[in-house]
Enzyme design. Structure first.
Site, PDB file in Angstrom:
ATOM      1  CB  VAL A 509      -8.465  29.104 -52.261  1.00 25.46           C
ATOM      2  CG1 VAL A 509      -8.449  27.672 -51.765  1.00 25.46           C
ATOM      3  CG2 VAL A 509      -9.667  29.348 -53.166  1.00 25.46           C
ATOM      4  CE1 TYR A 514     -18.282  44.698 -56.252  1.00 29.81           C
ATOM      5  CE2 TYR A 514     -16.182  44.150 -57.280  1.00 29.81           C
ATOM      6  CZ  TYR A 514     -17.262  45.006 -57.134  1.00 29.81           C
ATOM      7  OH  TYR A 514     -17.318  46.173 -57.859  1.00 29.81           O
ATOM      8  CB  VAL A 516     -14.101  34.760 -49.431  1.00 25.26           C
ATOM      9  CG1 VAL A 516     -13.762  35.831 -48.410  1.00 25.26           C
ATOM     10  CG2 VAL A 516     -15.435  34.093 -49.086  1.00 25.26           C
ATOM     11  CB  VAL A 517     -12.361  32.303 -54.048  1.00 23.46           C
ATOM     12  CG1 VAL A 517     -12.450  31.047 -54.908  1.00 23.46           C
ATOM     13  CG2 VAL A 517     -12.561  33.538 -54.899  1.00 23.46           C
ATOM     14  CG  ASP A 688      -6.936  42.061 -65.493  1.00 21.32           C
ATOM     15  OD1 ASP A 688      -5.768  42.518 -65.413  1.00 21.32           O
ATOM     16  OD2 ASP A 688      -7.648  41.840 -64.497  1.00 21.32           O
TER      17      ASP A 688
END
Length: 855
Positions: A509, A514, A516-517, A688
């Site tokens: 998704v 760094y 992927v998710v 953020d």
């Protein structure tokens, strides 16, 4: 005597009413008196002084106090004791047709009594008088108590002149034929004699038990039964009603004693069901309200409330095997194309495009770059094997907040503070802010994780060590460390691989600098109880798995610091245990349960941190409706119908964003402010905030994520808030004071500015400006000049709401939020207390959520 007893039972009701009507005739002052008539208000003591003139009462064997007044023997009284003439009884007019004659069988004032008294010996007379005086004193005391305790329901009004005690001479001159026993007079006055005998007996010889029995006559007994029924209905469980012989329903009731005439039967309580549902009450009754606005994903009803129905990601809804409960089929359906060939690259990229988690990574890449990165990792074999990834969180501090809280609280209550106060041989400073999210436990966890991460990254460069050996080594070290500590237990799930604990991957998704998710899914088990720590479709639980791997050339210390800070901050906020710091600080008793131990509803839960080779996996709660950026880009609502603004800012992001309805945006804004305020209350500023870092559940529940750049402005051992310097976050949402070189600023006020930008993005469809520097952005420069010259900004003035009052209150809050001078800017707490937010209806009910930190 047989006729006497029969007449007493048959005339019980009438005797009751008559005895009440002549109760005043037998007051304590009337039992003994002088030869002269005494006033009704004479004191008992005055009559007792002349007790030698008192008449005698000739009795047979007196009944014991335990005998009922109805069955006690009849008392015969001398006329000079009662001083009651028949003419006075006639004045009561109880039966005008009756003659004032007495019953021959039960005559109490008979002529024979007077004759017998004259022939008695004087000595016997004095002895009897002394004996009778003692009985009269006892009877007088009983009568006073009964008079104070007993108040009849019905009272006849009789003048005091009609009940005067008559002189002794008047009784002596009573006609001889007054006691005639002809049948007519006997039948006419039989009831009257029974009433007189009954009342005299009850007034003189009944004890406390008989007094209570006398008081519980027909009228009083019904009243007491009703009172008793109310008490029983509250204290005892109600039994269901039973059918009677006629087919009707009878509830439990108390029968009236002596009532054989079919009187009313009172139930034990009110006639209602055994249990009452809260939904049946008027306040909770579900009344169908008319929907006045239906946008598909958002509905507004005429009572002012609304409902969110956000769409679930296609990766969940379009995957048929997700609901089947077969993890192998679900995994295969994602990794295979329509023709059955392995086409995981295209399929993952297609699923990735409907959901943005770019905020989890600082480097923003387009779809082609993410696809190339994913393809390169697959070609190089750099994909993390979830079946070989194990948790590096110490078992005694692991995952479940209930178990974590229980073990920590137990150690503290048992006085085991020595282990908590040790930190590699150094004592932890004194706790001064027990509400801080970063405290004793977090400091120990940071040190433990940092050591393991550095050791894991360095061991990768050592020859002879492979990833599997490293993972097994970590598993064995954690197990030995857990078993070696007293009071800890080895959890069955603490050392299972990621694929067993959180399921297999069903798709990607998001992607970033760094890694992927991915989304992992597993079937629910008996150990999974409500409320779930993540999203569930009823059959499976879904988890977001973020893969982190340092890039070539990255410094190990920098990567380690970022990884540990992101995990520790998120884990401490989503699994708070501030009672540990409070107990160590001495602010909470060891026997008092913690009051502020709960999960914040608007903070994304961080569940676990796992390791495989030189890569790491962060397991998080999965939000099935994506982030705010995806919600804005896939809505198809016209700008004019939502905010009425005729001048829109040029879109600077991919695609054309569509604004949200003002009521929907207000609800999301209130949730966002509550989540940020929760962070501030525990010493953390997000720094953020942007649409990519705001996730949603299908019911509209907002979640704040990505704590990689968060600022810990106050720890558990710091008394004051410390500022920071340097710009942090995404440029369109960064406050202007962050761009001032070498200037320190309050990170909490930076979050307030970012929340204002996020809200304007929701109602306008895009952010206000690219960067808050006037030399680099003309729109921000225009904002500064208009505020300085006119005191207003045209975009804020052209915004429209559902009512002019809400629009006015919103503009006031926005102007206070966008103060360039941070010292004049409103805080998150003040913004939540503004009239605008107090009038905003929110889907989440917040109770006892915020606890202030020291300033």
């Amino acid at each position: 005597m047989g006729d006497e007893k029969l007449s007493r039972h048959t005339s019980l009701k009438r005797a009751r009413s008559l005895s009440e009507s002549i109760k005043g005739l037998f007051k304590p002052s009337g039992i003994s008196g002088s030869n002269n008539a005494a006033a009704p208000s004479s004191r008992p003591g005055q009559d007792q002084a002349h007790s030698h003139q008192t008449a005698r009462i000739i009795t047979s064997n007196v009944s014991s106090p335990s005998i009922s007044p109805v069955h006690s023997p009849v008392l015969q009284a001398a006329p000079k004791h009662h001083k009651l003439g028949v003419p006075n009884i006639a004045k009561l007019s109880l039966s005008p047709s009756r003659e004032p004659s007495l019953n021959s069988e039960n005559e109490m004032f008979s002529q024979e009594s007077f004759i017998s008294e004259k022939d008695e010996d004087e000595a016997n007379l004095l002895e009897r008088e002394d004996l009778q005086n003692k009985k009269e004193e006892k009877a007088r005391a009983k009568h006073v108590r009964s008079k104070e305790a007993y108040v009849p329901h019905h009272r006849y009004t009789v003048g005091s002149d009609e009940v005067e005690r008559q002189p002794r001479e008047r009784l002596k001159n009573f006609p001889q034929n007054a006691g005639s026993s002809n049948p007519a007079n006997s039948n006419a006055n039989h009831v009257l004699d029974q009433e007189n005998n009954f009342s005299i007996d009850a007034m003189l010889d009944y004890d406390e038990e008989s007094k209570l029995r006398r008081r519980n006559s027909l009228g009083v007994r019904n009243h007491s039964n009703r009172t008793r029924s109310r008490k029983n209905s509250l204290s005892t469980p109600r039994s269901p009603p039973m059918k009677n012989g006629n087919g009707g329903m009878n509830s439990n009731a108390t029968n009236n004693v002596g009532n054989g005439t079919g009187n009313r039967i009172y139930m034990r309580g009110r006639n209602h069901s055994d249990s009452i549902s809260a939904s049946s009450l008027p306040k909770f009754q579900e009344i169908e309200c008319k929907c006045i606005l239906d946008l598909g994903h958002f509905k507004v009803f005429e009572n002012g409330y609304h409902e969110h129905s956000l769409r679930v990601l296609p990766i969940i809804t379009n995957n048929k095997n997700v609901d089947s409960g077969d993890e192998k089929d679900a995994d295969a359906s994602v990794n295979s194309g329509d023709d059955g060939d392995n086409d995981s690259e295209a399929n993952m990229h297609k699923q990735k495009s409907v959901f943005s988690l770019s905020g989890l990574f600082k480097s923003h890449k387009d779809g082609n770059q993410q696809q190339q990165q994913q393809q390169q990792q697959e070609e190089n074999g750099e994909q993390i094997n979830l079946e070989k990834a194990f948790s590096i969180i110490p078992s005694q501090r692991f995952i479940k907040s209930q178990t974590l809280k229980k073990s920590r609280t137990s150690n503290l209550k048992n006085g085991n503070n020595d282990e908590l106060m040790k930190n590699d041989g150094k004592n932890i400073p004194q706790i001064v802010n027990p509400n801080a999210a970063v405290g004793v436990e977090e400091l120990k966890l940071i040190n433990a994780l940092s050591e393991k991460i550095r050791k894991g990254l360095k061991s990768e460069n050592t020859k002879g060590n492979n990833g599997e050996g490293r993972s097994n080594s970590n598993k064995q070290e954690d197990s030995d460390d857990t078993e070696g500590k007293a009071g800890t237990t080895n959890d069955d799930t603490s050392h299972k691989p990621c694929s067993q604990k959180y399921g297999k991957s069903i798709g990607v998704v998001g992607a970033g600098a760094y890694g992927v998710v991915k989304i992992c899914a597993r079937c629910k088990t008996a150990k999974d109880v409500l409320p779930y720590s993540t999203y569930s479709n009823g059959k499976k639980l879904f988890f977001a798995v973020k893969e982190l791997k340092p890039k070539p050339g990255d410094q190990i210390d920098k990567f380690c610091t970022r990884l540990t800070s992101e995990f520790i901050i998120g884990h401490s906020l989503s699994h708070p245990h501030f009672e540990a710091n409070a107990m160590i600080a001495g602010n909470v008793s060891r026997t008092t349960p913690p009051k502020h131990v709960f999960n914040a509803p608007n903070i994304l839960k961080i569940l676990d941190l796992m390791e495989y080779s030189n890569s790491f996996v962060e397991v998080m709660e999965f939000c099935a409706s994506g982030d705010l950026y995806s919600l804005l880009t896939r809505n198809n609502i016209s700008n004019e119908s939502n905010n009425g603004s005729s001048r829109l800012i040029q879109t600077v992001k991919e695609g054309s964003g569509s604004p949200l309805h003002p009521l929907e945006a207000d609800c999301f804004m209130k949730q966002l402010l509550n989540g940020v305020q929760y962070m501030h209350d525990h010493g953390i500023a997000h720094c953020d905030l942007k649409p990519e870092n705001i996730l949603f559940q299908p019911n509209g529940l907002l979640k704040i994520c990505d704590f990689g750049t968060s600022s810990v402005f106050q720890t558990a051992w710091e008394k004051h808030v410390h500022f920071q310097s340097g710009a942090m976050g995404s440029e369109p949402y960064v406050a202007p004071e962050e761009f001032i070189r070498d200037a320190e600023y309050d990170p909490r006020l930076v979050d307030c500015w970012s929340c204002g930008i996020v809200y304007c993005t929701m109602v306008m469809g895009q952010y206000l400006w690219k960067i808050a520097i006037p030399e680099k952005d003309s729109l921000f420069k225009s904002f500064l000049s208009e505020i300085k010259d006119d005191g207003q900004f045209y975009l804020f003035e052209e915004l429209r709401h559902v009512s002019s009052e809400l629009n006015r209150l919103r503009k006031i809050a926005l102007y206070r939020t966008f103060q360039v001078d941070p010292t004049k800017r409103i805080t998150i707490e003040q913004l939540l207390q503004s009239s605008w937010m107090r009038k905003t209806k929110c889907c989440v009910v917040y109770r006892h959520l915020h606890t202030k930190v020291s300033k």
